[in-house]
Write a protein that holds these residues in place. Structure first.
Motif, mmCIF file in Angstrom:
data_model
loop_
_atom_site.group_PDB
_atom_site.id
_atom_site.type_symbol
_atom_site.label_atom_id
_atom_site.label_comp_id
_atom_site.label_asym_id
_atom_site.label_seq_id
_atom_site.Cartn_x
_atom_site.Cartn_y
_atom_site.Cartn_z
ATOM 1 N N LEU A 128 0.824 -1.203 0.000
ATOM 2 C CA LEU A 128 0.000 0.000 0.000
ATOM 3 C C LEU A 128 0.860 1.257 0.000
ATOM 4 O O LEU A 128 0.484 2.280 -0.583
ATOM 5 C CB LEU A 128 -0.934 -0.008 1.215
ATOM 6 C CG LEU A 128 -1.994 -1.118 1.227
ATOM 7 C CD1 LEU A 128 -2.697 -1.163 2.579
ATOM 8 C CD2 LEU A 128 -3.009 -0.914 0.112
ATOM 9 N N SER A 155 -4.016 5.216 1.865
ATOM 10 C CA SER A 155 -3.514 3.900 1.477
ATOM 11 C C SER A 155 -3.220 3.035 2.693
ATOM 12 O O SER A 155 -3.527 1.837 2.712
ATOM 13 C CB SER A 155 -2.233 4.048 0.634
ATOM 14 O OG SER A 155 -2.491 4.763 -0.553
ATOM 15 N N VAL A 164 -6.207 1.282 4.547
ATOM 16 C CA VAL A 164 -6.828 0.129 3.875
ATOM 17 C C VAL A 164 -6.383 -1.161 4.555
ATOM 18 O O VAL A 164 -7.173 -2.099 4.739
ATOM 19 C CB VAL A 164 -6.471 0.115 2.383
ATOM 20 C CG1 VAL A 164 -6.950 -1.166 1.716
ATOM 21 C CG2 VAL A 164 -7.092 1.316 1.678
ATOM 22 N N ALA A 179 -12.237 3.106 8.280
ATOM 23 C CA ALA A 179 -11.705 1.826 7.815
ATOM 24 C C ALA A 179 -12.060 0.691 8.771
ATOM 25 O O ALA A 179 -12.352 -0.428 8.337
ATOM 26 C CB ALA A 179 -10.187 1.921 7.654
ATOM 27 N N GLY A 193 -10.810 -5.095 1.715
ATOM 28 C CA GLY A 193 -9.905 -4.328 0.874
ATOM 29 C C GLY A 193 -10.633 -3.601 -0.243
ATOM 30 O O GLY A 193 -10.339 -2.441 -0.544
ATOM 31 N N ASN A 194 -11.627 -4.269 -0.840
ATOM 32 C CA ASN A 194 -12.411 -3.631 -1.903
ATOM 33 C C ASN A 194 -13.271 -2.500 -1.357
ATOM 34 O O ASN A 194 -13.399 -1.441 -1.996
ATOM 35 C CB ASN A 194 -13.302 -4.671 -2.591
ATOM 36 C CG ASN A 194 -12.496 -5.683 -3.385
ATOM 37 O OD1 ASN A 194 -11.402 -5.388 -3.848
ATOM 38 N ND2 ASN A 194 -13.025 -6.884 -3.523
ATOM 39 N N ALA A 197 -12.662 -0.602 1.096
ATOM 40 C CA ALA A 197 -11.832 0.532 1.507
ATOM 41 C C ALA A 197 -11.139 1.221 0.339
ATOM 42 O O ALA A 197 -10.443 2.225 0.549
ATOM 43 C CB ALA A 197 -10.783 0.065 2.526
ATOM 44 N N MET A 198 -11.319 0.730 -0.880
ATOM 45 C CA MET A 198 -10.651 1.323 -2.031
ATOM 46 C C MET A 198 -10.984 2.802 -2.253
ATOM 47 O O MET A 198 -10.138 3.554 -2.754
ATOM 48 C CB MET A 198 -10.982 0.524 -3.296
ATOM 49 C CG MET A 198 -10.186 -0.758 -3.416
ATOM 50 S SD MET A 198 -8.403 -0.499 -3.342
ATOM 51 C CE MET A 198 -8.135 0.420 -4.858
#
Length: 264
Positions: free
Chosen positions: A32, A81, A84, A168, A182-183, A185-186
């Motif tokens: 990240l 970043s 995430v 997050a 992860g998706n 939090a994109m």
């Protein structure tokens, strides 16, 4: 020991647990972290001359001026970043059974997510320092910033990291698995791309300017840019603090309500 002392002890234990996890499994944090560093190098050395000539309006390329413009936005993108990884870590805890084990133990119930939040903020600050060091190495210089400006800039970064971390954590709690976390939090990585991080608002198409203006990253970027470069901040400072406070409260309420809800 008092209830407060026990809570502080449990939170410290959970913080140490999360920092040990980050040290033993650094791959996600490094992956990240590479995103803002690669964007920094790409926009400076590949697009730097062209972007600086277009922004100035004079057609004169000045890569050093564009580095100064670019770095504040990438520092805040680094925060987005880093957190995430927090969403993924929280989701792993929720789905792998460790939280169920913690619920049976005599520990402060909120210490688990508090440990995640504090650990994430510390990782965000460390990541910002690393990206800042790379920026300085390739030519970034803070001009006109006093010691008070630097302190305010550091405070803004911590506030912003805290706000995004709580969001997050909520994303991690509602995600069924780590991949989904992860998706989910994109947007925390994508929103800086739709802000004033790379080009000023006035250089964007008219229909797109409201998208870039009315979001949390743009006022935070403009405030940080003003503090580091000695430029005008205007109302962006208050807007940035308001966004941080609002997102922190929203994330805290969302996260704690989801975490304290008994599993079905």
């Amino acid at each position: 020991m008092s209830t407060l002392s026990l809570a502080v002890r449990d939170c410290s234990t959970m913080l140490r647990r999360n920092l040990l996890h980050a040290r033993r499994y650094p791959s996600m944090t490094l992956n990240l972290l590479l995103t803002p560093i690669m964007l920094l190098l790409l926009f400076v050395y590949v697009f730097g001359d062209t972007m600086s000539a277009g922004i100035s309006g004079s057609g004169h390329a000045d890569r050093s001026a564009y580095i100064a413009y670019l770095v504040p936005g990438l520092l805040l993108m680094t925060v987005g970043s880093t957190v995430v990884g927090t969403a993924v870590s929280v989701s792993n805890d929720m789905t792998e059974g460790i939280i169920a084990r913690f619920r049976t133990m005599a520990i402060h119930r909120g210490s688990v997510i508090i440990g995640h939040v504090i650990g994430s903020v510390l990782q965000s600050v460390a990541s910002v320092v690393l990206v800042g060091a790379v920026a300085v190495a390739i030519g970034f210089r803070s001009t006109g910033a006093t010691a008070l400006d630097w302190l305010a800039a550091f405070g803004l970064l911590v506030l912003f990291a805290t706000a995004l971390t709580w969001i997050a954590v909520g994303m991690g709690l509602v995600s069924p698995n780590a991949e989904a976390a992860g998706n989910n939090a994109m947007p925390l990585i994508l929103l800086p791309l739709l802000s004033s991080a790379f080009v000023p608002l006035h250089a964007m198409p008219g229909w797109f300017q409201p998208v870039a203006e009315y979001q949390p990253f743009t006022p935070a970027i403009e405030t940080l840019r003003g503090l580091l470069l000695g430029t005008e901040i205007g109302n962006n400072g208050w807007l940035a603090v308001a966004w941080c406070a609002g997102l922190t409260v929203l994330g805290y309420v969302w996260s704690t309500s989801k975490f304290h809800r008994d599993p079905k």
